[in-house]
Motif scaffolding. Structure first.
Motif, PDB file in Angstrom:
ATOM      1  N   THR A  76      34.340 -12.493  42.926  1.00  0.00           N
ATOM      2  CA  THR A  76      34.988 -11.249  42.527  1.00  0.00           C
ATOM      3  C   THR A  76      34.997 -11.105  41.008  1.00  0.00           C
ATOM      4  O   THR A  76      34.923 -12.096  40.265  1.00  0.00           O
ATOM      5  CB  THR A  76      36.441 -11.199  43.009  1.00  0.00           C
ATOM      6  N   VAL A  77      35.110  -9.855  40.569  1.00  0.00           N
ATOM      7  CA  VAL A  77      35.377  -9.562  39.161  1.00  0.00           C
ATOM      8  C   VAL A  77      36.467  -8.505  39.099  1.00  0.00           C
ATOM      9  O   VAL A  77      36.596  -7.669  39.994  1.00  0.00           O
ATOM     10  CB  VAL A  77      34.125  -9.068  38.408  1.00  0.00           C
ATOM     11  N   ALA A  78      37.244  -8.546  38.048  1.00  0.00           N
ATOM     12  CA  ALA A  78      38.264  -7.518  37.830  1.00  0.00           C
ATOM     13  C   ALA A  78      37.602  -6.227  37.373  1.00  0.00           C
ATOM     14  O   ALA A  78      36.474  -6.221  36.866  1.00  0.00           O
ATOM     15  CB  ALA A  78      39.269  -7.999  36.784  1.00  0.00           C
ATOM     16  N   ALA A  79      38.309  -5.129  37.554  1.00  0.00           N
ATOM     17  CA  ALA A  79      37.803  -3.842  37.086  1.00  0.00           C
ATOM     18  C   ALA A  79      37.479  -3.937  35.595  1.00  0.00           C
ATOM     19  O   ALA A  79      38.268  -4.467  34.806  1.00  0.00           O
ATOM     20  CB  ALA A  79      38.838  -2.749  37.329  1.00  0.00           C
ATOM     21  N   GLY A  80      36.313  -3.445  35.234  1.00  0.00           N
ATOM     22  CA  GLY A  80      35.858  -3.501  33.859  1.00  0.00           C
ATOM     23  C   GLY A  80      34.917  -4.653  33.578  1.00  0.00           C
ATOM     24  O   GLY A  80      34.287  -4.688  32.511  1.00  0.00           O
ATOM     25  N   TYR A  81      34.798  -5.591  34.512  1.00  0.00           N
ATOM     26  CA  TYR A  81      33.941  -6.764  34.321  1.00  0.00           C
ATOM     27  C   TYR A  81      32.723  -6.740  35.247  1.00  0.00           C
ATOM     28  O   TYR A  81      32.039  -7.751  35.409  1.00  0.00           O
ATOM     29  CB  TYR A  81      34.737  -8.046  34.537  1.00  0.00           C
ATOM     30  N   GLU A  82      32.417  -5.588  35.808  1.00  0.00           N
ATOM     31  CA  GLU A  82      31.283  -5.488  36.714  1.00  0.00           C
ATOM     32  C   GLU A  82      29.968  -5.836  36.018  1.00  0.00           C
ATOM     33  O   GLU A  82      29.055  -6.399  36.627  1.00  0.00           O
ATOM     34  CB  GLU A  82      31.194  -4.077  37.303  1.00  0.00           C
ATOM     35  N   ALA A  83      29.861  -5.522  34.741  1.00  0.00           N
ATOM     36  CA  ALA A  83      28.624  -5.815  34.003  1.00  0.00           C
ATOM     37  C   ALA A  83      28.396  -7.322  33.885  1.00  0.00           C
ATOM     38  O   ALA A  83      27.237  -7.765  33.779  1.00  0.00           O
ATOM     39  CB  ALA A  83      28.675  -5.179  32.615  1.00  0.00           C
ATOM     40  N   VAL A  84      29.459  -8.111  33.905  1.00  0.00           N
ATOM     41  CA  VAL A  84      29.306  -9.560  33.875  1.00  0.00           C
ATOM     42  C   VAL A  84      28.659 -10.034  35.176  1.00  0.00           C
ATOM     43  O   VAL A  84      27.743 -10.869  35.170  1.00  0.00           O
ATOM     44  CB  VAL A  84      30.665 -10.249  33.661  1.00  0.00           C
ATOM     45  N   ARG A  85      29.112  -9.496  36.293  1.00  0.00           N
ATOM     46  CA  ARG A  85      28.499  -9.839  37.587  1.00  0.00           C
ATOM     47  C   ARG A  85      27.030  -9.441  37.600  1.00  0.00           C
ATOM     48  O   ARG A  85      26.166 -10.197  38.072  1.00  0.00           O
ATOM     49  CB  ARG A  85      29.248  -9.133  38.713  1.00  0.00           C
ATOM     50  N   ASP A  86      26.703  -8.266  37.075  1.00  0.00           N
ATOM     51  CA  ASP A  86      25.313  -7.819  37.054  1.00  0.00           C
ATOM     52  C   ASP A  86      24.453  -8.747  36.198  1.00  0.00           C
ATOM     53  O   ASP A  86      23.317  -9.068  36.561  1.00  0.00           O
ATOM     54  CB  ASP A  86      25.226  -6.386  36.518  1.00  0.00           C
ATOM     55  N   GLU A  87      24.999  -9.188  35.068  1.00  0.00           N
ATOM     56  CA  GLU A  87      24.246 -10.090  34.194  1.00  0.00           C
ATOM     57  C   GLU A  87      24.068 -11.450  34.850  1.00  0.00           C
ATOM     58  O   GLU A  87      23.002 -12.077  34.741  1.00  0.00           O
ATOM     59  CB  GLU A  87      24.970 -10.234  32.858  1.00  0.00           C
ATOM     60  N   ASN A 126      23.727 -18.587  28.956  1.00  0.00           N
ATOM     61  CA  ASN A 126      25.089 -18.423  28.464  1.00  0.00           C
ATOM     62  C   ASN A 126      25.172 -17.416  27.328  1.00  0.00           C
ATOM     63  O   ASN A 126      26.203 -16.761  27.160  1.00  0.00           O
ATOM     64  CB  ASN A 126      25.658 -19.773  28.007  1.00  0.00           C
ATOM     65  N   VAL A 127      24.107 -17.282  26.545  1.00  0.00           N
ATOM     66  CA  VAL A 127      24.111 -16.298  25.454  1.00  0.00           C
ATOM     67  C   VAL A 127      24.351 -14.900  26.021  1.00  0.00           C
ATOM     68  O   VAL A 127      25.187 -14.134  25.512  1.00  0.00           O
ATOM     69  CB  VAL A 127      22.786 -16.352  24.673  1.00  0.00           C
ATOM     70  N   ARG A 128      23.647 -14.562  27.088  1.00  0.00           N
ATOM     71  CA  ARG A 128      23.809 -13.244  27.700  1.00  0.00           C
ATOM     72  C   ARG A 128      25.137 -13.115  28.424  1.00  0.00           C
ATOM     73  O   ARG A 128      25.795 -12.070  28.361  1.00  0.00           O
ATOM     74  CB  ARG A 128      22.644 -12.990  28.662  1.00  0.00           C
ATOM     75  N   LEU A 129      25.528 -14.170  29.109  1.00  0.00           N
ATOM     76  CA  LEU A 129      26.776 -14.103  29.867  1.00  0.00           C
ATOM     77  C   LEU A 129      27.993 -13.995  28.951  1.00  0.00           C
ATOM     78  O   LEU A 129      28.903 -13.204  29.206  1.00  0.00           O
ATOM     79  CB  LEU A 129      26.894 -15.330  30.771  1.00  0.00           C
ATOM     80  N   VAL A 130      28.018 -14.791  27.890  1.00  0.00           N
ATOM     81  CA  VAL A 130      29.145 -14.720  26.958  1.00  0.00           C
ATOM     82  C   VAL A 130      29.211 -13.346  26.309  1.00  0.00           C
ATOM     83  O   VAL A 130      30.297 -12.758  26.173  1.00  0.00           O
ATOM     84  CB  VAL A 130      29.037 -15.828  25.893  1.00  0.00           C
ATOM     85  N   ALA A 165      28.251 -10.524  27.542  1.00  0.00           N
ATOM     86  CA  ALA A 165      28.752  -9.571  28.534  1.00  0.00           C
ATOM     87  C   ALA A 165      30.259  -9.725  28.724  1.00  0.00           C
ATOM     88  O   ALA A 165      30.990  -8.734  28.867  1.00  0.00           O
ATOM     89  CB  ALA A 165      28.024  -9.764  29.862  1.00  0.00           C
ATOM     90  N   VAL A 166      30.736 -10.961  28.731  1.00  0.00           N
ATOM     91  CA  VAL A 166      32.176 -11.213  28.887  1.00  0.00           C
ATOM     92  C   VAL A 166      32.955 -10.636  27.711  1.00  0.00           C
ATOM     93  O   VAL A 166      33.974  -9.949  27.892  1.00  0.00           O
ATOM     94  CB  VAL A 166      32.436 -12.729  29.023  1.00  0.00           C
ATOM     95  N   VAL A 167      32.495 -10.913  26.497  1.00  0.00           N
ATOM     96  CA  VAL A 167      33.209 -10.431  25.316  1.00  0.00           C
ATOM     97  C   VAL A 167      33.204  -8.912  25.264  1.00  0.00           C
ATOM     98  O   VAL A 167      34.227  -8.285  24.948  1.00  0.00           O
ATOM     99  CB  VAL A 167      32.598 -11.039  24.033  1.00  0.00           C
ATOM    100  N   GLU A 168      32.069  -8.294  25.602  1.00  0.00           N
ATOM    101  CA  GLU A 168      32.002  -6.832  25.600  1.00  0.00           C
ATOM    102  C   GLU A 168      32.978  -6.244  26.615  1.00  0.00           C
ATOM    103  O   GLU A 168      33.684  -5.267  26.321  1.00  0.00           O
ATOM    104  CB  GLU A 168      30.580  -6.362  25.896  1.00  0.00           C
ATOM    105  N   ALA A 169      33.044  -6.841  27.799  1.00  0.00           N
ATOM    106  CA  ALA A 169      33.973  -6.348  28.820  1.00  0.00           C
ATOM    107  C   ALA A 169      35.411  -6.533  28.358  1.00  0.00           C
ATOM    108  O   ALA A 169      36.255  -5.638  28.534  1.00  0.00           O
ATOM    109  CB  ALA A 169      33.729  -7.077  30.141  1.00  0.00           C
ATOM    110  N   ALA A 170      35.712  -7.678  27.764  1.00  0.00           N
ATOM    111  CA  ALA A 170      37.082  -7.915  27.304  1.00  0.00           C
ATOM    112  C   ALA A 170      37.470  -6.951  26.193  1.00  0.00           C
ATOM    113  O   ALA A 170      38.584  -6.418  26.180  1.00  0.00           O
ATOM    114  CB  ALA A 170      37.205  -9.364  26.807  1.00  0.00           C
TER     115      ALA A 170
END
Length: 388
Positions: free
Chosen positions: A14-25, A370-374, A376-381
């Motif tokens: 699962t991802v919280a609302a706003g973090y869907e792009a992290v799942r896609d990445e 991890n470069v891409r995932l991090v 995406a996480v920071v952008e979502a946050a």
């Protein structure tokens, strides 16, 4: 729980609302992997779990991969707690705690310098036997009499297989307990984390065996072109020619849980451990004060790592992940691991991040995804209006 299908990859969790792009990445990087490795990714923001994903053959949320050098973060969290409690003093010499360590000109080295990978005793002449490499007490005893490979305190270089044994011996001399015992009592058990420095035998069915790197022809050519001195510092620090995959897949090694590289744990646990350093977690108060976090994240020594050639690599015991992920704050601290794991806390935005994978990533260390995932996480946050 919900499944997400993308590019032939099924992502669970699962991802919280706003973090869907992290799942896609997460799905995208797995789809691009030539030999899909199986991975877990968990992120906490201000103590709330906002990303909890896994994918791959035989992988679930409760799988326990080997996290290799991400173990160092767990071990040095114990050291940070002891410093915070006033039990250890960063500016006392190591030899004042452990007199035998003064041999071969190491007597002036401070605990602060040791934690910054500045001791110069990155291994032993001729290397460790595999059984020795799994036993922190044996490593420490041998290194006490070892001549340093550079003048202690004057340069730094990654103590890949030995830093946890060295700092662990200081801890043992002062407290009478091992780092592994103190981690269990002060961190793992009270915060309910599936991260073990010494895997209990009953958890063996949950262990996710590591798979060897399977590089592409282009990666093989790149690796072959890299200069490597079989008698150089890198060979000493990484105990070449140790088959690291076979070694960590040996149950007796994981049962001992050497504090440099021997931990097993889930991404949930890695992220949870760092979340617990930032704020209230699992109904308990934060492990570290802001002052302690700042002290241990601060650059130990500027310059180039004698072993890995990385620049401005270390705080105290922890790596400085901002060197890899510039979107993080200056006070971020954590540690990566050889198969590709990455874990850290970033006090500037409340992010605690944990990533594991079962197949070694090329060329080792933090997996490049991890470069891409991090990012995406920071952008979502940063886009979250509520701050989670």
């Amino acid at each position: 729980m919900s499944d997400h299908h993308s590019g032939g990859i099924t992502v669970h969790g699962t991802v919280a609302a706003g973090y869907e792009a992290v799942r896609d990445e997460f799905a995208a990087v797995l789809a691009e992997e030539p030999n899909e490795p199986g991975s877990q990714l968990t992120v906490y923001r201000n103590g709330r779990r906002v990303v909890d994903l896994w994918a791959g053959e035989g992988v679930d949320a409760d799988s326990l991969p080997a996290v290799f050098s991400s173990t160092k973060g767990a071990a040095h969290l114990v050291v940070a707690l002891l410093v915070q409690d006033g039990i250890l003093d960063l500016d006392r010499t190591v030899a004042s705690y452990w007199p035998e360590f003064a041999a071969e000109g190491k007597g002036a080295l401070t605990l602060r310098e040791l934690l910054g990978h500045r001791s110069g005793v990155i291994g032993v002449e001729g290397g460790f036997l595999l059984d020795e490499l799994a036993d922190d007490r044996v490593i420490a005893a041998r290194l006490a009499g070892q001549a340093p490979f550079w003048e202690p305190g004057k340069e730094f270089g990654y103590h890949a297989f030995v830093i946890g044994a060295l700092t662990g011996e200081v801890v043992r001399r002062v407290t009478g307990r091992s780092i592994q015992e103190l981690f269990e009592e002060r961190v793992r058990a009270p915060y309910g984390l599936d991260l073990y420095l010494g895997q209990p035998a009953e958890l063996e069915p949950r262990y996710l065996p590591v798979r060897s790197m399977n590089p592409t022809p282009e990666q093989k050519a790149e690796f072959a072109a890299r200069p490597f001195d079989p008698k150089g510092l890198q060979a000493v620090a990484f105990n070449v020619p140790t088959d690291t995959v076979a070694w960590i897949n040996t149950p007796s090694v994981r049962a001992l849980g050497p504090a440099s590289v021997g931990g097993v744990g889930s991404a949930r646990a890695l992220a949870g451990m760092y979340a617990a350093t930032l704020g209230e977690f699992a109904g308990r108060p934060p492990l570290l004060t802001a002052e302690t976090r700042t002290e241990f994240a601060r650059l130990s020594m500027a310059g180039i790592d004698r072993v890995t050639d990385e620049v401005d690599h270390f705080g105290l015991g922890f790596e400085r992940p901002r060197m890899l992920y510039p979107s993080l704050g200056e006070g971020a601290f954590g540690h990566c691991g050889a198969a590709g794991s990455q874990a850290f806390a970033d006090p500037s935005n409340g992010i605690a991040y944990g990533y594991t994978r079962r197949r070694f990533a090329f060329p080792g260390g933090a997996a490049p995804e991890n470069v891409r995932l991090v990012a995406a996480v920071v952008e979502a946050a940063n886009s979250s209006p509520s701050g989670d």
